[in-house]
Enzyme design. Structure first.
Site, PDB file in Angstrom:
ATOM      1  N   CYS A   1      39.380  52.806  34.548  1.00  0.00           N
ATOM      2  CA  CYS A   1      39.377  51.497  34.101  1.00  0.00           C
ATOM      3  C   CYS A   1      41.006  51.001  33.918  1.00  0.00           C
ATOM      4  CB  CYS A   1      38.882  51.257  32.762  1.00  0.00           C
ATOM      5  SG  CYS A   1      39.747  52.023  31.355  1.00  0.00           S
TER       6      CYS A   1
ATOM      7  N   ARG B   1      38.675  36.737  35.445  1.00  0.00           N
ATOM      8  CA  ARG B   1      37.781  37.435  36.262  1.00  0.00           C
ATOM      9  C   ARG B   1      36.845  36.615  37.143  1.00  0.00           C
ATOM     10  NH1 ARG B   1      34.096  40.973  32.786  1.00  0.00           N
ATOM     11  NH2 ARG B   1      36.031  42.143  32.614  1.00  0.00           N
TER      12      ARG B   1
ATOM     13  N   ARG C   1      26.256  39.148  34.209  1.00  0.00           N
ATOM     14  CA  ARG C   1      27.682  39.220  34.935  1.00  0.00           C
ATOM     15  C   ARG C   1      27.568  39.253  36.462  1.00  0.00           C
ATOM     16  NH1 ARG C   1      31.239  41.447  31.092  1.00  0.00           N
ATOM     17  NH2 ARG C   1      30.860  40.800  29.067  1.00  0.00           N
TER      18      ARG C   1
ATOM     19  N   CYS D   1      38.542  53.779  26.629  1.00  0.00           N
ATOM     20  CA  CYS D   1      37.666  53.714  25.288  1.00  0.00           C
ATOM     21  C   CYS D   1      36.186  53.588  25.709  1.00  0.00           C
ATOM     22  CB  CYS D   1      37.979  52.306  25.024  1.00  0.00           C
ATOM     23  SG  CYS D   1      37.077  50.935  25.637  1.00  0.00           S
TER      24      CYS D   1
ATOM     25  N   CYS E   1      34.096  51.178  31.336  1.00  0.00           N
ATOM     26  CA  CYS E   1      33.759  50.301  32.170  1.00  0.00           C
ATOM     27  C   CYS E   1      33.940  51.116  33.796  1.00  0.00           C
ATOM     28  CB  CYS E   1      35.260  49.238  32.277  1.00  0.00           C
ATOM     29  SG  CYS E   1      34.717  48.345  30.833  1.00  0.00           S
TER      30      CYS E   1
ATOM     31  N   LYS F   1      23.916  43.059  32.965  1.00  0.00           N
ATOM     32  CA  LYS F   1      24.428  43.744  34.099  1.00  0.00           C
ATOM     33  C   LYS F   1      23.252  43.936  35.251  1.00  0.00           C
ATOM     34  CE  LYS F   1      28.847  45.413  32.162  1.00  0.00           C
ATOM     35  NZ  LYS F   1      29.588  46.335  32.149  1.00  0.00           N
TER      36      LYS F   1
ATOM     37  N   LYS G   1      26.360  41.073  26.846  1.00  0.00           N
ATOM     38  CA  LYS G   1      26.294  40.822  28.148  1.00  0.00           C
ATOM     39  C   LYS G   1      25.270  41.729  28.988  1.00  0.00           C
ATOM     40  CE  LYS G   1      29.401  45.048  28.104  1.00  0.00           C
ATOM     41  NZ  LYS G   1      30.841  45.423  28.165  1.00  0.00           N
TER      42      LYS G   1
ATOM     43  N   CYS H   1      44.309  45.710  28.111  1.00  0.00           N
ATOM     44  CA  CYS H   1      43.103  45.697  27.445  1.00  0.00           C
ATOM     45  C   CYS H   1      43.388  46.005  26.141  1.00  0.00           C
ATOM     46  CB  CYS H   1      42.119  46.660  28.155  1.00  0.00           C
ATOM     47  SG  CYS H   1      40.564  47.072  27.212  1.00  0.00           S
TER      48      CYS H   1
END
Length: 573
Positions: free
Chosen positions: A438, A82, A151, A483, A487, A219, A217, A444
């Site tokens: 996603c 990424r 991120r 899932c 995302c 954001k 994480k 994934c």
């Protein structure tokens, strides 16, 4: 309202990921040795955890997993990389480099993410050092694109108010740099930087993150009303630009959003960030840093599914957060200022910016840039990048803006658009233009159901239902995630799908077209036929009984199909 069930302290035994970070010597671990190990194309779990901080995930081709097990072979390991692009801005030269690297080292495709980053797939371990160095040669980086740090910082691409966008983007870039990890490990491992002698004895300090970084994480997104394309309420920190008399006055500050949850655990849920005040532009970095350190010091380090900032806040209450923030700042936020959102999608086609230059938003289905026999999209964009002198802007909805086109160059860009039949969305249904998915299978590792590979075919069937109801041009946001990590931000969509198992999805309804409200579970674990049977009568009812200018998400709440959800703690109830 507080969520008292979610653990509140860092005093209990920490998860194993915390051990990995603590022992990593600022994200070094044994990555250098692991990358040189020739026997396996994979890497150990500890190093894979650290690899995320460097912007990459170890994956395997799940389509081949069973067959390789049958042949007693290790999984078909590969890496996803990424590449951070703060605010989604890249030069034509950087875009061409991403295209070249995708073909040189990857699977020949590029993906534009829902956080305005590039993703490359299919990278083999033996090529990781080379591709990372070549990415950095373009002045882009992968550091901090994943992992328990802040991120990629999102920013509204806003081609309309070019002068405002330029100023907001500059603050976005400063914020991204300010919150980037400072460890020298990245340069040592990937860029052949000189390794310090006995690193563990050096006084290397992460001034914001410390030795164990964040619990999970983090954001951040910056919105410029009336567009909420960054889904500002989905962010751990959301900054809402306030424009007064044509100038940037500052930012409303929102905190505690997040989309992820865990199926079967009602103590996990998507949540909306809540506005807590206003700051001036020169206070932005200070506010963001102090909010990050609050999460660093109070976030749950024992159970990772409870470790996001939203749970830290919900366990203690919003008043606690504001008091703690003001204490750390040494000054207080001002009262929030008025603002208004109109949509969270993209506006397609050509628009002229206030700087006199042109911007073209093109539709990239689910963000995947590739060539097919009947649609040479990747080749067309490569040709455009070769002659384009402006910029490229990755949108939060996985689309692409060819930005800052000089008036004398517009005709040339248009000719290439027509030559390769690149879509500006006009020939797509309104539903498809407002769709997002996603990646999910096959790469994934968290996917429970298909998403990117399945949503286009489901859309065809839903488009027929809408056309029968006379609603083909009715804009409705629809999103699918393989899932519950979410995302593609399905919990904010008017129609959302979250994978439960192969071919089975939870169907959610009632999100806001402006991205200001969560959706609500309507049907659980259903397949395609049940999806169509569930939505057809609602579409028909909407066509017949909707009020003037009433959005689909508002309609299903007014008619009682689902209840309104304005706080994630009500999401399951």
């Amino acid at each position: 309202m507080k969520n008292s069930k979610v653990l509140e302290t860092q005093s209990e035994k920490h998860s194993d990921v915390e051990r990995i970070k603590r022992e990593s010597n600022y994200l070094r671990g044994t990555l250098t040795e692991t990358l040189d190990e020739p026997i396996s194309s994979g890497i150990p779990d500890d190093d894979n955890r650290l690899m995320k901080f460097h912007g990459s995930y170890l994956q395997d081709d799940r389509d081949l997993r069973i067959e390789r097990q049958r042949q007693k072979l290790e999984p078909a390991y590969q890496f996803m990389i990424r590449v951070r692009a703060p605010g989604g801005i890249a030069t034509p030269e950087q875009y061409l480099a991403m295209d070249e690297l995708a073909h040189k080292y990857g699977n020949g495709t590029l993906r534009l993410t829902s956080r305005q980053a590039f993703q490359l797939y299919g990278i083999l371990k033996w090529n990781m050092k080379s591709i990372m160095k070549e990415i950095n040669d373009t002045l882009l980086t992968t550091l901090g694109a994943c992992g328990d740090v802040n991120r990629n910082v999102m920013c509204n691409p806003n081609p309309y108010q070019s002068d405002i966008h330029s100023e907001v983007y500059e603050w976005t870039a400063k914020l991204s740099e300010h919150l980037s990890p400072k460890t020298k490990a990245y340069h040592e491992i990937w860029l052949d930087g000189k390794k310090m002698i006995d690193n563990k004895k050096q006084d290397e300090v992460e001034p914001i993150y410390g030795t164990v970084y964040l619990p999970r994480k983090f954001k951040i997104g910056v919105a410029v009303p009336p567009s909420n394309d960054v889904d500002v309420y989905s962010q751990d920190i959301g900054f809402i630009a306030i424009i007064e008399d044509g100038k940037l006055a500052g930012f409303n500050v929102a905190a505690g959003g997040g989309m992820g949850m865990t199926h079967g655990d009602t103590d996990t849920y998507p949540q909306l960030a809540r506005v807590i005040g206003f700051c001036k532009p020169n206070q932005l970095l200070d506010v963001a840093e102090k909010l990050v350190t609050i999460q660093r010091d109070f976030g749950n380090r024992s159970i990772r599914k409870y470790a996001r900032f939203k749970y830290t806040i919900d366990a203690r209450g919003l008043d606690w957060l504001i008091d703690e923030l003001h204490r750390r700042l040494g000054w207080e936020l001002e009262k929030e200022r008025p603002y208004h959102f109109e949509h969270n999608g993209d506006r397609y086609g050509w628009v002229k910016g206030s700087n006199g230059k042109w911007h073209l938003t093109i539709f990239i289905q689910n963000g995947r840039i590739k060539d097919t026999d009947d649609y040479p999209l990747m080749t067309g964009l490569r040709e455009i990048a070769t002659v384009h002198t402006g910029d490229f802007r990755l949108t939060p909805n996985q689309n692409l803006i060819i930005g800052n086109v000089a008036p004398e160059s517009k005709e040339m860009i248009d000719e290439l658009i027509q030559k390769y039949n690149i879509s500006d969305g006009k020939n797509n249904s309104a539903l498809r233009r407002n769709s997002m998915a996603c990646v999910a299978f096959p790469t994934c590792g968290l996917a429970m159901a298909e998403s990117e590979r399945y949503l286009p075919s489901l859309l065809e069937k839903l488009e027929r239902l809408l056309e029968e109801a006379g609603l083909r041009e009715e804009e409705i946001t629809i999103r699918m995630s393989g899932c519950p990590n979410g995302c593609s931000r399905p919990a904010l969509a008017e129609i959302g799908f979250i994978g439960k198992a192969p071919g089975k999805y939870n169907l959610y309804l009632g999100g806001s077209f402006k991205g200001e409200r969560l959706s609500k579970l309507y049907k659980e674990s259903i397949g395609e036929q049940e999806i169509l049977e569930a939505l057809k009568p609602i579409f028909d009812d909407y066509a017949k009984t909707k009020n003037d200018n009433e959005r689909f998400g508002d309609f299903v709440i007014r008619k009682g199909y689902v209840q309104e959800v304005l706080n994630g703690m009500d999401f399951h109830h």
